[in-house]
Design a protein around this motif. Structure first.
Motif, short mmCIF file in Angstrom:
data_model
loop_
_atom_site.label_atom_id
_atom_site.label_comp_id
_atom_site.label_asym_id
_atom_site.label_seq_id
_atom_site.Cartn_x
_atom_site.Cartn_y
_atom_site.Cartn_z
N GLN A 370 -81.92 -53.39 19.54
CA GLN A 370 -81.84 -52.65 18.28
C GLN A 370 -82.84 -53.15 17.24
O GLN A 370 -83.07 -52.48 16.23
N GLY A 371 -83.42 -54.33 17.49
CA GLY A 371 -84.39 -54.88 16.55
C GLY A 371 -84.03 -56.22 15.95
O GLY A 371 -84.80 -56.81 15.20
N PHE A 372 -82.80 -56.72 16.26
CA PHE A 372 -82.43 -58.04 15.78
C PHE A 372 -83.28 -59.10 16.47
O PHE A 372 -83.67 -58.94 17.63
N GLN A 373 -83.56 -60.18 15.74
CA GLN A 373 -84.20 -61.36 16.32
C GLN A 373 -83.51 -62.59 15.75
O GLN A 373 -83.25 -62.65 14.55
N PHE A 374 -83.24 -63.55 16.63
CA PHE A 374 -82.45 -64.71 16.21
C PHE A 374 -83.24 -66.01 16.22
O PHE A 374 -82.68 -67.06 15.88
N GLU A 375 -84.54 -65.96 16.60
CA GLU A 375 -85.32 -67.20 16.58
C GLU A 375 -85.33 -67.81 15.18
O GLU A 375 -85.25 -69.03 15.02
N ALA A 376 -85.46 -66.95 14.18
CA ALA A 376 -85.52 -67.44 12.80
C ALA A 376 -84.23 -67.16 12.03
O ALA A 376 -84.20 -67.23 10.81
N ALA A 377 -83.17 -66.83 12.75
CA ALA A 377 -81.88 -66.53 12.11
C ALA A 377 -80.77 -67.23 12.88
O ALA A 377 -79.84 -66.61 13.39
N GLU A 378 -80.86 -68.55 12.93
CA GLU A 378 -79.94 -69.31 13.76
C GLU A 378 -78.52 -69.28 13.22
O GLU A 378 -77.56 -69.42 13.98
N ALA A 379 -78.36 -69.10 11.92
CA ALA A 379 -77.00 -69.02 11.37
C ALA A 379 -76.29 -67.77 11.88
O ALA A 379 -75.11 -67.81 12.24
N SER A 380 -77.01 -66.64 11.93
CA SER A 380 -76.41 -65.42 12.47
C SER A 380 -76.03 -65.60 13.93
O SER A 380 -74.98 -65.10 14.39
N PHE A 381 -76.85 -66.33 14.68
CA PHE A 381 -76.53 -66.55 16.09
C PHE A 381 -75.32 -67.45 16.26
O PHE A 381 -74.46 -67.23 17.13
N THR A 495 -80.33 -65.80 8.07
CA THR A 495 -79.50 -64.75 8.66
C THR A 495 -80.31 -63.46 8.72
O THR A 495 -81.31 -63.30 8.01
N VAL A 496 -79.84 -62.53 9.55
CA VAL A 496 -80.63 -61.33 9.82
C VAL A 496 -79.76 -60.08 9.79
O VAL A 496 -78.56 -60.13 10.08
N GLY A 497 -80.37 -58.96 9.43
CA GLY A 497 -79.72 -57.66 9.49
C GLY A 497 -80.75 -56.60 9.87
O GLY A 497 -81.93 -56.73 9.56
N VAL A 498 -80.29 -55.55 10.56
CA VAL A 498 -81.19 -54.47 11.01
C VAL A 498 -80.51 -53.13 10.78
O VAL A 498 -79.33 -52.95 11.09
N SER A 499 -81.28 -52.18 10.23
CA SER A 499 -80.74 -50.83 10.01
C SER A 499 -81.88 -49.88 9.65
O SER A 499 -82.98 -50.33 9.29
N HIS A 500 -81.60 -48.57 9.73
CA HIS A 500 -82.52 -47.58 9.17
C HIS A 500 -82.50 -47.64 7.65
O HIS A 500 -83.43 -47.19 6.99
N GLN A 508 -75.95 -56.70 5.74
CA GLN A 508 -75.59 -57.46 6.95
C GLN A 508 -76.03 -58.92 6.82
O GLN A 508 -75.28 -59.85 7.12
N ALA A 509 -77.27 -59.12 6.39
CA ALA A 509 -77.79 -60.48 6.27
C ALA A 509 -77.08 -61.25 5.16
O ALA A 509 -76.81 -62.45 5.29
N LEU A 510 -76.78 -60.57 4.05
CA LEU A 510 -76.04 -61.21 2.95
C LEU A 510 -74.66 -61.68 3.39
O LEU A 510 -74.23 -62.80 3.09
N VAL A 511 -73.95 -60.80 4.10
CA VAL A 511 -72.59 -61.13 4.55
C VAL A 511 -72.64 -62.32 5.51
O VAL A 511 -71.82 -63.26 5.40
N ASP A 512 -73.58 -62.31 6.45
CA ASP A 512 -73.71 -63.45 7.36
C ASP A 512 -74.00 -64.74 6.60
O ASP A 512 -73.48 -65.81 6.92
N SER A 513 -74.85 -64.65 5.58
CA SER A 513 -75.20 -65.83 4.81
C SER A 513 -73.99 -66.42 4.12
O SER A 513 -73.76 -67.64 4.15
N ILE A 514 -73.18 -65.57 3.51
CA ILE A 514 -71.96 -66.05 2.81
C ILE A 514 -70.93 -66.54 3.81
O ILE A 514 -70.29 -67.59 3.61
N ASN A 515 -70.74 -65.81 4.90
CA ASN A 515 -69.80 -66.26 5.93
C ASN A 515 -70.19 -67.61 6.50
O ASN A 515 -69.34 -68.46 6.79
#
Length: 528
Positions: A370-381, A495-500, A508-515
């Motif tokens: 879908q376009g997510f990448q986690f190399e630079a978003a280890e908190a999301s992973f 953290t990372v988020g992907v959408s149109h 998405q990225a904000l919520v992951d960051s706070i969580n």
């Protein structure tokens, strides 16, 4: 063991880099870090050129350095003056350092076109300036500016300038590739000629990186006997930069067996590299050898599997020796072994044969499709792994949000307002906030709603925000990937988020960051 002295010029030559500026206080803080590294000389600046550099020399006297000797820099005296009447040389003396370094012209083009004087007069400038400084300083170094270009243009005259410096009693002649355009063979030929003409004279090397060869050219000079290496941390400097000490020092110590600083201090290389970039507010180069974030990062499944068995398969040194660490990147190239290793990094134990590993791998591949990448978003992973293991906690429930970006007149900036409704523990919170743009307004509204329930969210801040348009749908209909970097006093995470929809991706990225912040708080509380 053979030794080489490190001469750092980050505070002088480094500050000539574009977008790299330091206050007096910044320079003092960096000098203390370089001294702690065990560097031998720290070039503080050119006191005759600006008040800031003289301010540094005045301030650094208040500190007791453990290793380094502070050096004042300048040029040979003006052709129309004598050494005794030259303001530039007087300023160097007034700096009050133990060591002085001056540069002189080695290239006939510079003598005639820059100094606008004769070749013989230039030799007098070198002898007289060094002779004057020898009466005021314990140690005097001579930088032979443009020596290698001068050697190629007029070999005998370039060597004559070295003779003038030797006659005046300099402790070390530093050969400079000032334009940074020399090839390794040019360095070898010129250094060999200097050694033949002046056997036993200590010489150093100062190179620039305009041909991307500064580090290699420096190491060749050391192979040929250079006893002093000049350079800057992270290779900062004018145009394409100076020789990078973050690469030179590990190569000298770990590859060539040459001592320059203590082995324990070598472990400070990455922290010092990052510290100086932070002080100067300059983004780091993740791909920088030895100290970059990606220097020991492994992404391909075959590489990760091999490194798990024996790190030397894909690592030229142990990353810990330069203060770095091995990183396993998670992507659709990864296998279950990578998932296992990454979970271990977070203190989570799963087997590569565990169904959870397969679940994470399949979800990962679907998300990256879908376009997510986690190399630079280890908190999301890490949050993704926790969800798969049933260890995630829902800190709040979104009931809805609305973002309005309103522009009322061409000459006025737009005004962004976000309204958000959430539920925490059965209690509904309805809040609105303004911001510098819709994403900032949404962030402000979300924080405003949550901080009364989770006050430690006040400890965190968003430090970076990046948007990348992804290939696929054309133009403004394309998907976007948002990467948010957050930090608190102890840590930083991405953290990372992907959408149109850019607002949705940001959400998405904000919520992951706070969580992730709340997850860190709970984890720390449990350990305490």
């Amino acid at each position: 063991m053979r030794k080489v002295e490190i001469y750092d010029t980050t505070l002088r030559d480094g500050t000539q880099a574009e977008d790299f500026a330091l206050s007096v206080e910044d320079k003092v803080r960096i000098a203390l870090k370089l001294d702690d590294m065990g560097f031998h000389y720290i070039e503080g600046g050119w006191p005759g050129s600006n008040p800031k550099d003289m301010g540094f020399f005045d301030e650094i006297r208040n500190y007791d350095l453990k290793h380094a000797r502070i050096t004042a820099f300048g040029a040979t005296h003006h052709p129309s003056r004598t050494a005794e009447t030259d303001e530039n040389l007087k300023a160097i003396v007034d700096a009050g350092t133990e060591v002085a370094t001056i540069f002189g012209k080695s290239w006939t083009v510079h003598v005639k076109d820059a100094l606008n004087t004769t070749l013989e007069r230039n030799l007098e400038l070198i002898r007289d300036s060094l002779g004057y400084l020898r009466r005021h300083f314990q140690t005097v170094f001579y930088d032979a500016e443009h020596f290698f270009d001068g050697f190629k243009a007029n070999r005998e005259y370039a060597l004559a300038t070295i003779q003038a410096a030797v006659d005046a009693g300099t402790e070390c002649v530093v050969l400079c590739d000032t334009n940074g355009g020399c090839l390794p063979g040019d360095i070898r030929d010129a250094v060999t000629a200097v050694k033949e003409r002046f056997p036993g004279i200590p010489f150093g090397i100062h190179t620039h990186n305009d041909s991307d060869l500064a580090v290699g050219n420096t190491l060749i000079a050391v192979e040929l006997g250079a006893v002093q290496v000049q350079g800057t941390i992270n290779g900062m400097g004018e145009r394409c930069g100076n020789a990078n000490l973050c690469s030179i020092i590990p190569n000298l110590m770990l590859k060539m067996g040459i001592s320059c600083i203590d082995e324990e201090n070598l472990r400070k290389m990455r922290p010092v590299s990052r510290y100086i970039l932070e002080v100067a507010n300059v983004p780091s180069n993740r791909y920088q050898p030895f100290v970059g974030r990606s220097a020991f990062a492994h992404k391909g499944g075959v590489h990760i599997s091999a490194v798990e068995r024996n790190p030397v398969t894909y690592e030229h040194i142990n990353p810990e020796r330069v203060g770095n660490r091995r990183r396993v990147l998670i992507s659709d190239l990864s296998g279950r072994a990578a998932i296992k290793r990454k979970a271990q990094d977070y203190g989570l134990r799963i087997s590569k044969r565990d169904p959870i590993a397969m679940q994470v791998l399949e979800e990962l591949k679907d998300l990256e499709n879908q376009g997510f990448q986690f190399e630079a978003a280890e908190a999301s992973f890490e949050l993704l792994i926790n969800r798969a293991m049933g260890r995630s906690k829902r800190y709040f429930e979104l009931l809805g949000f609305r973002v309005i970006d309103q522009k009322l007149a061409e000459e006025h900036p737009p005004v962004a307002e976000a309204t958000i409704q959430i539920k925490v523990g059965g209690k509904v919170e309805h809040t609105a906030a303004l911001g510098n743009g819709p994403v900032n307004a949404l962030d402000n509204a979300l924080r405003k709603s949550l901080e009364k329930f989770y006050p430690r969210l006040k400890e965190m801040e968003l430090s970076d925000y990046k948007v990348r348009v992804l290939p696929g749908s054309p133009g403004t209909a394309a998907r976007v990937r948002v990467l948010i970097e957050s930090r608190d006093a102890q840590d930083q995470w991405s953290t990372v988020g992907v959408s149109h929809d850019i607002i949705e991706a940001s959400w998405q990225a904000l919520v992951d960051s706070i969580n992730y912040k709340m997850y860190k708080v709970e984890k720390t509380d449990r350990e305490d």
